[in-house]
Design a protein around this motif. Sequence first.
Motif, PDB file in Angstrom:
ATOM      1  N   LEU A 141      36.706  31.865  46.482  1.00  0.00           N
ATOM      2  CA  LEU A 141      37.134  32.614  45.293  1.00  0.00           C
ATOM      3  C   LEU A 141      36.362  32.151  44.064  1.00  0.00           C
ATOM      4  O   LEU A 141      35.973  32.978  43.214  1.00  0.00           O
ATOM      5  CB  LEU A 141      38.643  32.420  45.078  1.00  0.00           C
ATOM      6  CG  LEU A 141      39.556  33.066  46.132  1.00  0.00           C
ATOM      7  CD1 LEU A 141      41.021  32.762  45.818  1.00  0.00           C
ATOM      8  CD2 LEU A 141      39.335  34.577  46.174  1.00  0.00           C
ATOM      9  N   LEU A 142      36.120  30.826  43.964  1.00  0.00           N
ATOM     10  CA  LEU A 142      35.363  30.306  42.820  1.00  0.00           C
ATOM     11  C   LEU A 142      33.928  30.822  42.845  1.00  0.00           C
ATOM     12  O   LEU A 142      33.394  31.285  41.817  1.00  0.00           O
ATOM     13  CB  LEU A 142      35.374  28.773  42.854  1.00  0.00           C
ATOM     14  CG  LEU A 142      34.608  28.083  41.713  1.00  0.00           C
ATOM     15  CD1 LEU A 142      35.286  28.368  40.379  1.00  0.00           C
ATOM     16  CD2 LEU A 142      34.524  26.571  41.966  1.00  0.00           C
ATOM     17  N   ILE A 143      33.278  30.755  44.015  1.00  0.00           N
ATOM     18  CA  ILE A 143      31.902  31.240  44.138  1.00  0.00           C
ATOM     19  C   ILE A 143      31.827  32.727  43.820  1.00  0.00           C
ATOM     20  O   ILE A 143      30.956  33.186  43.074  1.00  0.00           O
ATOM     21  CB  ILE A 143      31.367  30.966  45.564  1.00  0.00           C
ATOM     22  CG1 ILE A 143      31.212  29.466  45.792  1.00  0.00           C
ATOM     23  CG2 ILE A 143      30.040  31.673  45.789  1.00  0.00           C
ATOM     24  CD1 ILE A 143      30.855  29.101  47.229  1.00  0.00           C
ATOM     25  N   SER A 144      32.770  33.501  44.371  1.00  0.00           N
ATOM     26  CA  SER A 144      32.755  34.952  44.155  1.00  0.00           C
ATOM     27  C   SER A 144      33.019  35.291  42.696  1.00  0.00           C
ATOM     28  O   SER A 144      32.366  36.179  42.126  1.00  0.00           O
ATOM     29  CB  SER A 144      33.807  35.616  45.050  1.00  0.00           C
ATOM     30  OG  SER A 144      33.573  35.328  46.404  1.00  0.00           O
ATOM     31  N   GLY A 145      33.983  34.591  42.080  1.00  0.00           N
ATOM     32  CA  GLY A 145      34.312  34.875  40.685  1.00  0.00           C
ATOM     33  C   GLY A 145      33.166  34.564  39.743  1.00  0.00           C
ATOM     34  O   GLY A 145      32.784  35.392  38.907  1.00  0.00           O
ATOM     35  N   LEU A 146      32.581  33.365  39.893  1.00  0.00           N
ATOM     36  CA  LEU A 146      31.466  32.998  39.019  1.00  0.00           C
ATOM     37  C   LEU A 146      30.234  33.864  39.307  1.00  0.00           C
ATOM     38  O   LEU A 146      29.497  34.244  38.390  1.00  0.00           O
ATOM     39  CB  LEU A 146      31.112  31.516  39.224  1.00  0.00           C
ATOM     40  CG  LEU A 146      32.159  30.519  38.711  1.00  0.00           C
ATOM     41  CD1 LEU A 146      31.754  29.089  39.051  1.00  0.00           C
ATOM     42  CD2 LEU A 146      32.333  30.664  37.194  1.00  0.00           C
ATOM     43  N   GLY A 147      30.022  34.182  40.595  1.00  0.00           N
ATOM     44  CA  GLY A 147      28.891  35.039  40.939  1.00  0.00           C
ATOM     45  C   GLY A 147      29.041  36.432  40.346  1.00  0.00           C
ATOM     46  O   GLY A 147      28.079  37.003  39.821  1.00  0.00           O
ATOM     47  N   ALA A 148      30.242  36.987  40.426  1.00  0.00           N
ATOM     48  CA  ALA A 148      30.490  38.318  39.848  1.00  0.00           C
ATOM     49  C   ALA A 148      30.297  38.296  38.337  1.00  0.00           C
ATOM     50  O   ALA A 148      29.735  39.247  37.761  1.00  0.00           O
ATOM     51  CB  ALA A 148      31.907  38.776  40.199  1.00  0.00           C
ATOM     52  N   ALA A 149      30.725  37.211  37.696  1.00  0.00           N
ATOM     53  CA  ALA A 149      30.536  37.104  36.240  1.00  0.00           C
ATOM     54  C   ALA A 149      29.054  37.048  35.892  1.00  0.00           C
ATOM     55  O   ALA A 149      28.599  37.675  34.918  1.00  0.00           O
ATOM     56  CB  ALA A 149      31.259  35.860  35.721  1.00  0.00           C
TER      57      ALA A 149
END
Length: 369
Positions: A141-149
């Motif tokens: 979730l952290l990787i996906s959230g920061l990547g999406a940002a």
Amino acid sequence: MDLLTDYTLRTVALGAAALGLTSGALGSFAVLRKQSLLGDAISHAALPGIALAFLLTGSKATPVLVAGAAVAGWLGTLAVMKITGATRVKEDSALGIVLSVFFGFGLVLLTYVQKQPDASQAGLDRFLFGQAATLLHRDVLLISGLGAAALLGAAIFWKEFKLLAFDPDYGASLGFPMRAVDVILTTLLVVSIVIGLQTVGVVLMSAMVVAPAAAARQWTDRMGRMVAVAGFFGALAGVSGAVLSSLTEHLPTGPTIVLCLTGLVVLSILFAPNRGVLWETVRDRRNRSRLHMDAVLGNLDDLARHHADPQHGHAAAVLEAMHPGAHSELREMEARGWARRTGRDEWAITPAGRGEAERRAGLRGEDDR
């Protein structure tokens, strides 16, 4: 092993796919700006931030270590900008200096941390080579959230990033603050790199930035398509590496992902249309064959023009002496109706051949034939 039902494999594959998508898309800007070493410098510069974050907080939580890595990586890139802006040191030298200094400092801190009596620091060195198997659902979730940002930021500043990649001076003349745009793009690159340190590690992370973009560049000349293809290649390599490592015992996931990326780069270099080595070889051979055909047909036409009887046959040895390998061209011309045999090894040009010779001469601008 089922990708959909196995929790560990699904978690690792999703995390690697999100990482590959983000680093591949944003790495396109670094490749287009000929800053391939930037990813290497940022990933190595992040190491002291990880160790310092642990020393200051005593926590091994991924968000804390990623935040420390991001701060250190960002400071490293600012150091590169400061060195290149204030001195005559070139960018590649500045990247090498920052990379080695930050990485050396990080190794010193990491060694110090590991020698502390408190056993809680064990496993911190997984950021050196990565340990994708330790990814948890919250890490994904952290990787996906920061990547999406980071990808959202790239979409918002798309026009400015294109100007920075291709013509920053023109962008500055239009009133865009290109220095600030450079800092924003570098910050997004820092984000895309630090989120992958736990998966592939400091040493291999630069490959996740450079390799997808280098492979995508072979397939297209349009920047938008290149970013999309690079993101797809990164995600594909992430999932493929996770699946392959799960099928073989003791096969590390991070290096396997990088090897999958290497395979995509090799395939792109060989088979991509327009830029691929294979198609370039075929195109070169076709061009050489066309030029050779032009020369043999033109010489046969010249011989006919300088003879009283245009249908008189001429020895193939004469054409062979002027253009070695002319026999194969004569046979090809016979098949196309441009030449015919008049003796055992004598050839004459046909009316259709003369018309073709005149057409080709016209294309070459030889209108005085």
